[in-house]
Design an enzyme around this catalytic site. Structure first.
Site: not given
Ligand code: SAH
Length: 264
Positions: A71, A213, A107, A184, A132-133, A49, A102-104, A26
């Site tokens: 993006k 986070g 996911i 999101m 994951t976040a 990204d 980012g994260g996983d 994250p």
């Protein structure tokens, strides 16, 4: 990094002509896996990204080429199919490609679509899971996503709009005894909170938004479904952020331990 006196039983490292879909976690670089770090150090090229911060990018081999395909919500700089094509063509020239996500990767990261491109082209690939976040945000902001007294399950969902409205499984999301984490969801927070109330959650249900986070500038705004949107607007929070809804959020003010900049 300090060197470890013990040697880990590591698997073979990065191979040429392969793509590694790597979850970078994250944000806090300390949350990378050993596998992620080893692959980043061995990569010929890193494709990344906007969720990948400079501190993580710095850990990629200095000699590696870096390609940004980021993006933002309203600004799709590289369409997803083109990212798939890019990964395929880089691997086919014999490079060791690390796709940092980012994260996983699996996911809400569209990792499945990238895996699809690689599988269709016959390019060998490996997926490295990341934190994951939701897991990072829960730990660093002081929200245990499950807790015997409050939530026996947790749901990760995205807050996509379909035809201008949130098209979500409301009966599933408004069941009691669970925590719901919206990825999101920040830009439509007001509608989200109103819809949750309309579909049966008490307006007093604790809810929080956590931005950035695990990063030094992590911001947490908490309240309940009736008050959260106004509080977040007043604080001026911008994405990326998660929305966490459920009784576990009531623990946040006592369990929050992360002091942001002080520990990084
Ligand atoms: N694959 C990623 C999610 C990608 S979708 C993962 O597993 O975490 C992008 C969304 O993730 C953002 O809009 C935001 O909702 C969330 N997100 C990613 N990093 C975050 C962070 N550090 N803090 C809060 N939310 C984050």
């Amino acid at each position: 990094m300090t060197s470890s006196p013990r040697s880990l039983p590591l698997r073979p490292g990065a191979r040429p002509g392969h793509v590694y879909l790597v979850g970078a976690g994250p944000g806090d670089p300390e949350l990378l896996t050993l596998r992620a770090l080893r692959l980043m150090e061995a990569a010929d090229v890193a494709v990344y990204d906007n969720l990948i911060g400079p501190q993580i990018l710095d850990l990629v081999a200095p000699s590696a080429q870096r390609i940004y395909v980021g993006k933002k919500r309203a600004d799709h700089s590289v369409p997803q199919p083109e990212i798939g094509e890019l990964l395929v063509s880089l691997a086919q020239t014999g490079l060791c490609v690390v796709r940092l996500k980012g994260g996983d990767p699996y996911i809400f990261g569209r990792g499945g679509e990238e895996a699809e491109s690689l599988a269709a082209a016959g390019v060998p690939f490996e997926v490295v899971p990341g934190i994951t976040a939701a897991a990072g945000v829960g730990a660093y902001s002081g929200i245990p996503l499950t807790h015997r007294a409050f939530a026996q399950s947790v749901v990760f969902t995205s807050a996509y709009l379909k035809d201008g409205a949130l098209d979500l499984d409301w009966p599933a999301l408004t069941r009691g005894g669970q925590t719901v984490v919206f990825y999101m969801g920040l830009s439509r927070l007001e509608t989200l909170c109103e819809d949750l109330i309309r579909h049966g959650l008490p307006a007093s249900t604790p809810a929080a938004v956590v931005r950035h986070g695990t990063l030094p500038d992590q911001q947490v705004v908490s309240g309940d479904l009736a008050t959260l949107a106004a509080a977040v607007r007043a604080a001026g929070l911008q994405p990326p952020a998660l929305v966490v809804v459920g009784d576990v959020v009531s623990l946040q003010s006592r369990f929050g331990w992360f002091q942001g900049g002080a520990s990084l």
